[in-house]
Design a protein around this motif. Structure first.
Motif, PDB file in Angstrom:
ATOM      1  N   PRO A  94      36.705  39.196  35.442  1.00 52.76           N
ATOM      2  CA  PRO A  94      37.758  38.407  34.795  1.00 52.76           C
ATOM      3  C   PRO A  94      38.592  37.596  35.782  1.00 52.76           C
ATOM      4  O   PRO A  94      39.201  36.604  35.398  1.00 52.76           O
ATOM      5  CB  PRO A  94      38.607  39.452  34.071  1.00 52.76           C
ATOM      6  N   SER A  95      38.605  37.982  37.054  1.00 49.93           N
ATOM      7  CA  SER A  95      39.357  37.237  38.073  1.00 49.93           C
ATOM      8  C   SER A  95      38.602  36.035  38.601  1.00 49.93           C
ATOM      9  O   SER A  95      39.193  35.103  39.133  1.00 49.93           O
ATOM     10  CB  SER A  95      39.697  38.153  39.256  1.00 49.93           C
ATOM     11  N   SER A  96      37.258  36.074  38.472  1.00 50.78           N
ATOM     12  CA  SER A  96      36.426  35.003  39.021  1.00 50.78           C
ATOM     13  C   SER A  96      35.137  34.871  38.209  1.00 50.78           C
ATOM     14  O   SER A  96      34.044  35.158  38.694  1.00 50.78           O
ATOM     15  CB  SER A  96      36.101  35.312  40.493  1.00 50.78           C
ATOM     16  N   PRO A  97      35.257  34.434  36.952  1.00 50.50           N
ATOM     17  CA  PRO A  97      34.045  34.317  36.127  1.00 50.50           C
ATOM     18  C   PRO A  97      33.184  33.135  36.553  1.00 50.50           C
ATOM     19  O   PRO A  97      33.717  32.090  36.945  1.00 50.50           O
ATOM     20  CB  PRO A  97      34.591  34.114  34.713  1.00 50.50           C
ATOM     21  N   PHE A  99      24.289  32.704  40.088  1.00 50.99           N
ATOM     22  CA  PHE A  99      25.569  32.258  39.533  1.00 50.99           C
ATOM     23  C   PHE A  99      25.846  30.824  39.929  1.00 50.99           C
ATOM     24  O   PHE A  99      25.428  30.379  40.997  1.00 50.99           O
ATOM     25  CB  PHE A  99      26.739  33.068  40.126  1.00 50.99           C
ATOM     26  N   PHE A 100      26.628  30.147  39.097  1.00 48.04           N
ATOM     27  CA  PHE A 100      27.319  28.943  39.531  1.00 48.04           C
ATOM     28  C   PHE A 100      28.789  29.308  39.466  1.00 48.04           C
ATOM     29  O   PHE A 100      29.339  29.537  38.376  1.00 48.04           O
ATOM     30  CB  PHE A 100      26.994  27.726  38.670  1.00 48.04           C
ATOM     31  N   ASP A 101      29.412  29.423  40.636  1.00 43.86           N
ATOM     32  CA  ASP A 101      30.788  29.883  40.807  1.00 43.86           C
ATOM     33  C   ASP A 101      30.904  31.359  40.427  1.00 43.86           C
ATOM     34  O   ASP A 101      30.001  31.948  39.837  1.00 43.86           O
ATOM     35  CB  ASP A 101      31.791  29.054  39.985  1.00 43.86           C
ATOM     36  N   GLY A 102      32.023  31.963  40.810  1.00 45.30           N
ATOM     37  CA  GLY A 102      32.391  33.299  40.367  1.00 45.30           C
ATOM     38  C   GLY A 102      31.433  34.411  40.741  1.00 45.30           C
ATOM     39  O   GLY A 102      30.625  34.283  41.650  1.00 45.30           O
ATOM     40  N   THR A 103      31.533  35.498  39.977  1.00 41.09           N
ATOM     41  CA  THR A 103      30.647  36.646  40.190  1.00 41.09           C
ATOM     42  C   THR A 103      30.653  37.541  38.965  1.00 41.09           C
ATOM     43  O   THR A 103      31.411  37.338  38.012  1.00 41.09           O
ATOM     44  CB  THR A 103      31.042  37.450  41.454  1.00 41.09           C
ATOM     45  N   ALA A 104      29.796  38.552  39.011  1.00 46.38           N
ATOM     46  CA  ALA A 104      29.687  39.575  37.975  1.00 46.38           C
ATOM     47  C   ALA A 104      29.090  40.812  38.625  1.00 46.38           C
ATOM     48  O   ALA A 104      28.541  40.746  39.720  1.00 46.38           O
ATOM     49  CB  ALA A 104      28.791  39.103  36.829  1.00 46.38           C
ATOM     50  N   ASN A 120      39.466  46.381  38.826  1.00 48.59           N
ATOM     51  CA  ASN A 120      40.370  47.253  39.570  1.00 48.59           C
ATOM     52  C   ASN A 120      41.824  46.927  39.290  1.00 48.59           C
ATOM     53  O   ASN A 120      42.697  47.759  39.506  1.00 48.59           O
ATOM     54  CB  ASN A 120      40.101  47.161  41.077  1.00 48.59           C
ATOM     55  N   ASN A 121      42.114  45.724  38.839  1.00 48.67           N
ATOM     56  CA  ASN A 121      43.488  45.321  38.536  1.00 48.67           C
ATOM     57  C   ASN A 121      43.888  45.656  37.113  1.00 48.67           C
ATOM     58  O   ASN A 121      44.883  45.159  36.616  1.00 48.67           O
ATOM     59  CB  ASN A 121      43.653  43.808  38.781  1.00 48.67           C
ATOM     60  N   GLY A 122      43.079  46.465  36.433  1.00 53.50           N
ATOM     61  CA  GLY A 122      43.443  46.903  35.096  1.00 53.50           C
ATOM     62  C   GLY A 122      43.084  45.924  34.005  1.00 53.50           C
ATOM     63  O   GLY A 122      43.588  46.018  32.899  1.00 53.50           O
ATOM     64  N   GLN A 123      42.220  44.967  34.287  1.00 54.17           N
ATOM     65  CA  GLN A 123      41.860  43.951  33.312  1.00 54.17           C
ATOM     66  C   GLN A 123      40.621  44.339  32.509  1.00 54.17           C
ATOM     67  O   GLN A 123      39.974  43.495  31.908  1.00 54.17           O
ATOM     68  CB  GLN A 123      41.641  42.611  33.993  1.00 54.17           C
ATOM     69  N   VAL A 124      40.265  45.604  32.498  1.00 56.26           N
ATOM     70  CA  VAL A 124      39.072  46.061  31.801  1.00 56.26           C
ATOM     71  C   VAL A 124      39.398  46.309  30.341  1.00 56.26           C
ATOM     72  O   VAL A 124      40.286  47.095  30.021  1.00 56.26           O
ATOM     73  CB  VAL A 124      38.512  47.353  32.463  1.00 56.26           C
TER      74      VAL A 124
END
Length: 181
Positions: free
Chosen positions: A41-44, A115-120, A173-177
């Protein structure tokens, strides 16, 4: 769960993959290929592409999101769009009809996570037979927290333990799950 893998977020086209696996994988006509994914969610990414290697060919691809990676021919087994990018911050099982990407009856010896940009982050990959009135769903895992035997890794692989899958990315890890597998 048996673990998974990820790679650092980056701008533009990037991937991690393996090839020449000593333990190959074939999907039968009654099965669907699957891969569990958690979009950061921080870097889709704007595009997530899965690629499979059959023999020496990587011309079997499925993607979600925008068409930013120009490999293959749009609308064919070499570059098939299967939908929007999954919602970030939750585990989703991507299911792929083998016929849609040229994998019917094929023996797979490699897989790429592009990927194009971001990660998963990714959990197990394998084959599944969907539930029916006569039988419950069944799955066969190919790999998850480590590569198939004798596979040659390429790119940056960061392996995750089963425990890591609860919050597999910085956003997690930042609680965005929203949900966990």
């Amino acid at each position: 769960g048996s673990g998974g893998h990820t790679e650092p977020a980056a701008v533009g086209l990037h991937q991690h993959f393996f090839e020449n696996a000593g333990v190959t994988f074939a999907v039968t006509a009654s099965e669907r290929f699957y891969t569990w994914v958690f979009i950061d969610p921080s870097s889709p990414p704007s595009q997530l592409m899965l690629q499979w290697r059959v023999g020496a060919s990587w011309e079997q691809r499925a993607y979600w999101g925008l068409s930013r990676i120009g490999w293959g021919v749009e609308g064919t087994a070499s570059r098939r769009r299967l939908g929007a990018l999954p919602r970030p911050g939750r585990w989703v099982r991507l299911e792929i009809d083998p016929a849609a990407v040229g994998l019917s009856g094929a023996t797979i010896n490699g897989m790429a996570f592009t990927f194009f940009d971001g990660t998963a982050a990714f959990g197990p990959s394998g084959a599944m037979v969907p539930a029916s009135a006569a039988a419950s769903e069944s799955t066969r895992e190919w790999f998850a927290g480590s590569l198939p035997a004798r596979a040659t890794p390429r790119g940056v692989w960061q392996f995750l333990s089963a425990r890591d899958l609860r919050a597999p990315t910085a956003g997690g890890n930042n609680g965005q799950v929203d949900a966990v597998a």
